[in-house]
Design an enzyme around this catalytic site. Structure first.
Site, PDB file in Angstrom:
ATOM      1  N   ARG A  29       0.848  -1.191   0.000  1.00 33.84           N
ATOM      2  CA  ARG A  29       0.000   0.000   0.000  1.00 33.84           C
ATOM      3  C   ARG A  29       0.885   1.243   0.000  1.00 33.84           C
ATOM      4  NH1 ARG A  29      -2.791   2.888   4.970  1.00 33.84           N
ATOM      5  NH2 ARG A  29      -3.822   4.533   3.804  1.00 33.84           N
ATOM      6  N   HIS A  73      -3.107  10.909   1.141  1.00 30.12           N
ATOM      7  CA  HIS A  73      -2.492  10.700   2.446  1.00 30.12           C
ATOM      8  C   HIS A  73      -1.884  12.028   2.888  1.00 30.12           C
ATOM      9  CE1 HIS A  73      -0.869   7.322   5.195  1.00 30.12           C
ATOM     10  NE2 HIS A  73      -0.657   8.473   5.802  1.00 30.12           N
ATOM     11  N   ASN A  92      -7.079   1.641  10.359  1.00 33.36           N
ATOM     12  CA  ASN A  92      -5.766   1.799  10.969  1.00 33.36           C
ATOM     13  C   ASN A  92      -5.946   1.723  12.475  1.00 33.36           C
ATOM     14  OD1 ASN A  92      -4.952   2.264   8.363  1.00 33.36           O
ATOM     15  ND2 ASN A  92      -4.468   4.435   8.651  1.00 33.36           N
ATOM     16  N   TYR A 118      -3.894   1.378  16.220  1.00 36.10           N
ATOM     17  CA  TYR A 118      -2.635   1.441  16.960  1.00 36.10           C
ATOM     18  C   TYR A 118      -2.815   1.193  18.449  1.00 36.10           C
ATOM     19  CZ  TYR A 118      -0.452   3.135  12.723  1.00 36.10           C
ATOM     20  OH  TYR A 118       0.022   3.214  11.444  1.00 36.10           O
ATOM     21  N   GLU A 147      -7.384   8.315   6.832  1.00 33.39           N
ATOM     22  CA  GLU A 147      -7.610   8.976   8.123  1.00 33.39           C
ATOM     23  C   GLU A 147      -8.159  10.397   8.038  1.00 33.39           C
ATOM     24  OE1 GLU A 147      -4.194   6.444  10.538  1.00 33.39           O
ATOM     25  OE2 GLU A 147      -3.987   8.622  10.411  1.00 33.39           O
ATOM     26  N   GLU A 178      -3.292  -0.273   8.347  1.00 28.65           N
ATOM     27  CA  GLU A 178      -2.094   0.076   9.115  1.00 28.65           C
ATOM     28  C   GLU A 178      -2.199  -0.538  10.501  1.00 28.65           C
ATOM     29  OE1 GLU A 178      -1.120   4.246   9.523  1.00 28.65           O
ATOM     30  OE2 GLU A 178      -1.595   4.668   7.419  1.00 28.65           O
TER      31      GLU A 178
END
Length: 449
Positions: free
Chosen positions: A77, A121, A294, A296, A166, A353
């Site tokens: 990606r 992005h 994504n 985290y 995002e 991600e």
């Protein structure tokens, strides 16, 4: 540990972003982005770092693809730099920029790696920012035109497209918290930006369908599962507000054609609302082929009377934290995936991600022994497997990131890569222990003893 083998068509990959790795900031006709401008204003970025050179991927992409092949990636990606192909954001096309992405994609295909392209992005052309950026509704239509250009140039080569990465970060971190480009701190601005981003997503999906490209299109949202500190009514209210702000403000429009009712009412009361034109919500909720997430860390919250959104996040004690000061909490990934499948979509989900920054160093043996990242990834792979076992249509997993790179406001001080980049030594690349572990996971299609 029993062997955890993933579905046979599961895709393992890694992800990057143009501004973070490409460099060549003013080469071959590339225009300026808001990040070129923001990083050159002293004090915005730690150590006044910029992405002018970054990992020099623009010149070293062949070497990087060889490393991807060595690791065994199924898919990669990357993001396209809008001002590299349209220097002013609209109008004149920069053929050298187009040619770079064609070379990149063709080389990936030759290596047997499936390209996945992210259209946005965060590197908005500076010329469009001067006209109001994402707050200006015209930018929605410029984005659609840019998307159509990339579909026509790369549509026969790229089978997976992501409109936005995002939108929460673009709108809130860039326009409310002021930590990212363009660096504003304005709630009204942030809300209008968020809405316009989502409308542009829907129009880019429309254009994709009209193009007749054989492929799939989706959006990537950064999401975190929210947990209340206690079962008290107040803490549950705090959890609801946090979830609406972090997650539902973007999930609900995309999948339910509406904003979270309570939060929308609060915003309208406090800020007078933002401009929603007739038909916008229908456009935003166009059917997508997959959802990219994504992940985290999780959020743990407690009630805070003085806060606008009645919550504050707390840091659990006895937890492990990454170099970003983010709690390591793999169960949050599993819980999030199950929730998304249950409440929002039965479409395929990709983890677009997931990864961690740690203070990696080259050891005396010339290697990078990043055991904390090895442990982090293995535990998150397990959580993903548990979600699949629970019925979630999880189709792939992109580790963030392929390379150590420019980490936005933190400059080069944080290392997320599974490949070490020695910025002081001719950008030398070294596979970390995490890359070697990932290579084995891909070869085994899962975790084995």
């Amino acid at each position: 540990m029993a062997n955890l083998i993933f579905p046979s068509d599961f895709e393992w990959g890694a992800a990057t972003a143009a501004y973070q790795i490409e460099g060549a900031a003013a080469e071959d006709g590339k225009g300026k982005s808001i990040w070129d401008t923001f990083t050159h204003q002293k004090g915005n970025i730690l150590n006044n770092d910029t992405g002018d050179i970054a990992c020099d991927h623009y010149h070293r992409y062949q070497e990087d693809i060889a490393l991807m092949k060595e690791i065994g990636l199924d898919t990669y990606r990357f993001s396209i730099s809008w001002p590299r192909v349209l220097p002013a954001g609209k109008g004149k096309v920069n053929q050298k920029g187009i040619d770079f992405y064609k070379r990149l994609v063709n080389q990936l295909l030759e290596a047997g790696i499936k390209p996945a392209a992210t259209l946005y992005h965060w590197d908005l052309p500076e010329q469009l920012q001067l006209k109001g950026g994402w707050e200006n509704r015209d930018t929605i239509y410029y984005f659609q035109e840019y998307a159509e250009l990339m579909y026509s140039e790369l549509g026969d080569l790229v089978p997976r497209w992501i409109t936005h990465n995002e939108p929460f970060v673009v709108s809130m971190v860039g326009n409310l918290f002021g930590e990212h480009a363009p660096g504003y701190q304005d709630y009204n601005k942030a809300l209008q930006v968020a809405h316009n981003l989502l409308v542009s997503h829907g129009l880019a999906v429309d254009s994709f369908r009209e193009s007749g490209i054989k492929g799939e299109i989706g959006i990537t949202l950064n999401l975190n599962h929210v947990y209340a500190k206690t079962d008290s009514k107040e803490d549950q209210q705090a959890k609801d507000y946090c979830d609406a702000f972090n997650n539902r403000w973007f999930l609900d429009p995309v999948f339910k054609a509406k904003y979270p009712t309570k939060l929308l009412a609060l915003y309208q009361d406090k800020f007078g609302g933002f401009e929603i034109e007739t038909g916008d919500m229908e456009i935003i909720s166009r059917e997508i082929d997959f959802l990219g997430i994504n992940y985290y860390s999780r959020a743990v919250v407690e009630y805070a009377e003085d806060e606008l959104l009645k919550h504050k996040t707390i840091k659990p004690e006895q937890a492990i934290y990454t170099a970003m000061n983010w709690e390591v909490y793999p169960d949050g990934l599993r819980d999030l995936l199950i929730r998304l499948n249950k409440e929002y979509t039965d479409k395929e989900i990709f983890i677009t991600e997931n990864g961690a920054a740690f203070a990696d160093q080259l050891a005396a043996d010339g290697q990078v022994h990043d055991q904390p990242r090895v442990d982090y990834l293995r535990e998150h792979f397990k959580a993903a497997y548990q979600a699949i076992e629970a019925g979630v249509p999880l189709a792939g997993y992109y580790v963030w990131s392929l390379l150590d790179n420019f980490e936005w406001a933190f400059g080069y001080s944080k290392r997320f890569g599974i490949i070490h980049v020695d910025y002081q030594n001719q950008q030398q690349r070294t596979l970390k222990d995490s890359a070697k572990m990932f290579k084995q996971v891909i070869a085994d299609n899962g975790l084995t003893d």
